[in-house]
Design an enzyme around this catalytic site. Sequence first.
Site, PDB file in Angstrom:
ATOM      1  N   ALA A 254       2.825  -3.488   3.764  1.00  0.00           N
ATOM      2  CA  ALA A 254       3.485  -3.451   2.460  1.00  0.00           C
ATOM      3  C   ALA A 254       4.982  -3.359   2.711  1.00  0.00           C
ATOM      4  O   ALA A 254       5.409  -3.040   3.827  1.00  0.00           O
ATOM      5  CB  ALA A 254       3.014  -2.248   1.651  1.00  0.00           C
ATOM      6  N   GLU A 290       5.451   3.331  -0.224  1.00  0.00           N
ATOM      7  CA  GLU A 290       6.496   2.374  -0.612  1.00  0.00           C
ATOM      8  C   GLU A 290       7.364   2.926  -1.738  1.00  0.00           C
ATOM      9  O   GLU A 290       8.570   2.678  -1.784  1.00  0.00           O
ATOM     10  CB  GLU A 290       5.869   1.034  -1.018  1.00  0.00           C
ATOM     11  CG  GLU A 290       4.996   0.379   0.055  1.00  0.00           C
ATOM     12  CD  GLU A 290       5.658   0.283   1.419  1.00  0.00           C
ATOM     13  OE1 GLU A 290       6.901   0.222   1.493  1.00  0.00           O
ATOM     14  OE2 GLU A 290       4.920   0.281   2.430  1.00  0.00           O
TER      15      GLU A 290
HETATM   16  N1  BES Z   1       9.294  -0.998   5.533  1.00  0.00           N
HETATM   17  C1  BES Z   1       7.968  -1.025   6.001  1.00  0.00           C
HETATM   18  C2  BES Z   1       7.523  -2.376   6.482  1.00  0.00           C
HETATM   19  C3  BES Z   1       8.380  -2.921   7.579  1.00  0.00           C
HETATM   20  C4  BES Z   1       8.825  -2.101   8.592  1.00  0.00           C
HETATM   21  C5  BES Z   1       8.710  -4.246   7.578  1.00  0.00           C
HETATM   22  C6  BES Z   1       9.632  -2.608   9.579  1.00  0.00           C
HETATM   23  C7  BES Z   1       9.512  -4.765   8.565  1.00  0.00           C
HETATM   24  C8  BES Z   1       9.967  -3.934   9.572  1.00  0.00           C
HETATM   25  C9  BES Z   1       6.997  -0.516   4.945  1.00  0.00           C
HETATM   26  O1  BES Z   1       7.499   0.533   4.174  1.00  0.00           O
HETATM   27  C10 BES Z   1       5.830   0.058   5.685  1.00  0.00           C
HETATM   28  O2  BES Z   1       5.974   1.085   6.277  1.00  0.00           O
HETATM   29  N2  BES Z   1       4.710  -0.649   5.689  1.00  0.00           N
HETATM   30  C11 BES Z   1       3.554  -0.239   6.446  1.00  0.00           C
HETATM   31  C12 BES Z   1       2.463   0.179   5.554  1.00  0.00           C
HETATM   32  C13 BES Z   1       2.590   1.616   5.310  1.00  0.00           C
HETATM   33  C14 BES Z   1       2.142   2.101   4.026  1.00  0.00           C
HETATM   34  C15 BES Z   1       2.233   2.522   6.416  1.00  0.00           C
HETATM   35  C16 BES Z   1       3.107  -1.397   7.264  1.00  0.00           C
HETATM   36  O3  BES Z   1       3.495  -2.498   6.918  1.00  0.00           O
HETATM   37  O4  BES Z   1       2.372  -1.201   8.207  1.00  0.00           O
HETATM   38 ZN    ZN Z   2       7.610   2.306   5.206  1.00  0.00          ZN
END
Ligand code: BES
Ligand code: ZN
Length: 844
Positions: A254, A290
């Site tokens: 996400a 998020e």
């Molecule tokens: N910001 C991140 C996604 C991200 C991190 C995209 C680094 C590109 C580089 C997002 O907030 C996130 O942490 N997503 C997680 C899911 C989460 C709920 C643990 C993911 O994508 O694994």
């Molecule tokens: Zn995150």
Amino acid sequence: MAALTHFYQAFQPSHYNVYLDINRETKQFGGTTTITGTATTTNIAIHQKDLQIGSVKADGKDVPFTMDVPADAIRITLPESGEVTLEITYTAPLTDTMMGIYPSYYQVDGVKKQIIGTQFETNFARQAFPSIDEPEAKATFDLAIKFDEQPGETVLSNMPENHVDNGVHYFDTTVRMSTYLVAFAFGDLQSKQTKTKSGVQVGVFGTKAHPAKDLDFALDIAKRSIEFFEDFYQTPYPLPHSWQLALPDFSAGAMENWGLVTYREAYLLLDPDNTSMSVKQVVATVIAHELAHQWFGDLVTMKWWDDLWLNESFANMMEYVAIDAIEPDWHIWETFQTSDVPAALQRDATDGVQSVHVQVENPAEIDALFDAAIVYAKGARMLVMVRALIGDDALRAGLKAYFAAHQFGNATGADLWAALGEASGMDIGGIMQSWLEQPGYPVVNAAIVDGQLTLSQEQFFIGDHHASTRKWQIPLNSNAPDAPAIMTEKTLTLGDYAALREAIGAPFRLNIGHNSHFIVKYDDTLMADILDHVDELDAIDQLQLLQAQRLLADGNQISYADVVPLLPHFTGSHANVVIDGWVTVATNLKKFVTADSPEEAHLRQLFDQLSAEQMHRLGLTPKAGESNDDQLSRPDILSAALYGQNADTIAAVHDLFVAHRSDLTTLPADIRGLVIANEVKHFGSAELFDQLLAAYRDSSNASFKGNLVGALTGTPDQALIARLIDAFEDADTIKPQDLRGWFRGVLANDAGQQAAWDWIRNDWAWLEKTVGGDMEFTTYITVIAGIFKTPERLQEFKTFFEPKLQTPGLTREIKMDINVISSRVALIEAEKAAVNAAVADFIQ
Ligand code: BES
Ligand code: ZN
């Protein structure tokens, strides 16, 4: 390499006008971007990637520019420094990389469709529009989007649409924000909307491939999460709306784009009438994660990517804080203890692991450094440790001050420690230093030496390692009245043990509540005392004990054979965390047996014996009004009983399958995956396989699809496994974003391991081409290392991966994984006879 200068130093943008004209048919887009800002020199650089630049104007006049491809830059020479407006025209392709502006593919009633969405973190905004694509370069944005629009399509962005003119959709000016948080999307979408108490418009959007009711759960959680954060942070949500959008193709899990959060479908949409408790918890925590970022990350942003951990660790902690507040009956912190905590303790015990904070200059390195077990799980654990130290009042006061001081701007880890230190009167930065800058964690040895209770800390390792002299500042959380709050030295004496035991009136313990990142090795006397009173421990503390014994056994500090007799101390518990704890330990014994051996038969019998009482109590299907613990435990227990090959259970599960054969989605979701897997294993056929694979292709229910992956990959039939492997590279059946789960399933299946291993070695180039740009690419290697356990596989692993040691981004993973597999191989060699004897001894 000379330090990379940030482009922001030479040019500080204040406002962007971004106009895009996107054509799905030709997979091309054109754009005009104007950037107003201040140039501090006449030679400036603007980020771009894969853009075909037509012209560059400064204040309306053409200016000379050159393309610097390795630096992702347009280098521009200005007539003079100072305030300037640049105008850049360009064209670019839409590519299927799930980065930048990209299409997502899906089907409704057999008709192929697509929606366009964006993914800009960490450094892909530059593929959509020229920009200073650095988190510190905050600016306001006016977005204008034109596309090959069909009637009824919806366009979304960070801000509400302002007006449409000549097919161009104009959006309201954004607040001051970083480029990586800009987002938009369009396509044939459905939505559900509501408003928070404070008037924020909340919406959930998805394709029309889903029943409308699948949006309801997310809408409720999103609304209540925003209300929770507005209160907890004492800072209003600063935008008019908060959209949650599910995209069929998604590289990460996400993404917290400000006002337009994007998700994998599996992490947003669910059937409210039949979804497992664990999936509901995952979806809720992802949404809360998020939305936590909307303030921590979006309103206040890290100054540079080296503090990305801070963003993610913080959101990872807050997802639990928020869900615990809005769904208190879920006891969601228990899930933290059964998922994040063991993940962090396991990964962080391997020599060569990264520290939470890593210096990084080049954003391309960031993705390679993104080790989830460390950045998310360990990082969150560090912050949980801080929260436990300072309490919620100081945490909230500190955060409020932090947001007030840095809103619409940037901050560093040190700024947060300063705010929390100020609010709590403690030296938080000093305490955190030892945890954030050093890899690994300590085991505290608690022992009675000459009648004195003594503590000593040393780094805990699983597998080969260099000698370590590292030392941590450890919040002890002991029940001994005179123990210090924080252990700063290598060793510590707490005084006469007999007197201390008398004063405590209970067994001596450390890390009560399990909020600090260390494990304890109690000596025999102390351990025996704890086991004598184990029923008096909280469930979390029982889980902690089981986790520590397992880690110590993996780390060769105690024998697995001695862990086996501990299990019955725990199997009577009705607490899900305790059940999770003993099932995990028992599952770890599987590595000591080979498939279909007499030893495996004994181990299966042990599983059957350990699970019998709870299986009988819980029954196969959910009971009305049962506790969350029971609901969460049933799949754990059923899975143990099925591994135990309990004949009655296998037959009853088969009957359940037969009763739901015409629509498998109606099987109770908590056990649905196990029921289908049982059928494939024991009553499988080519017809059943075809039926399930077709269901996978046609279904839009992500958790059901997950069940099917688990079931299909467990087939014992070689011919069917070959068909699965054929589907690996067929994106119409298995989307690349979902492939890793399939690969893991087949590799973990004794009947499929050779085929899956051959596939990945033969088709490594295809895999690299298809998902190589993905941040999680290295986890394919982690998956293999999680499964292999023989000297032959270790050798094959080395033969294949050692030549790739120099591949950027793979070095650390390959080194660590060789260590992981070889330490497992050595452990099995050394212990298998004793462990199998202990199991044989134990079964009746
Ligand atoms: N910001 C991140 C996604 C991200 C991190 C995209 C680094 C590109 C580089 C997002 O907030 C996130 O942490 N997503 C997680 C899911 C989460 C709920 C643990 C993911 O994508 O694994
Ligand atoms: Zn995150």
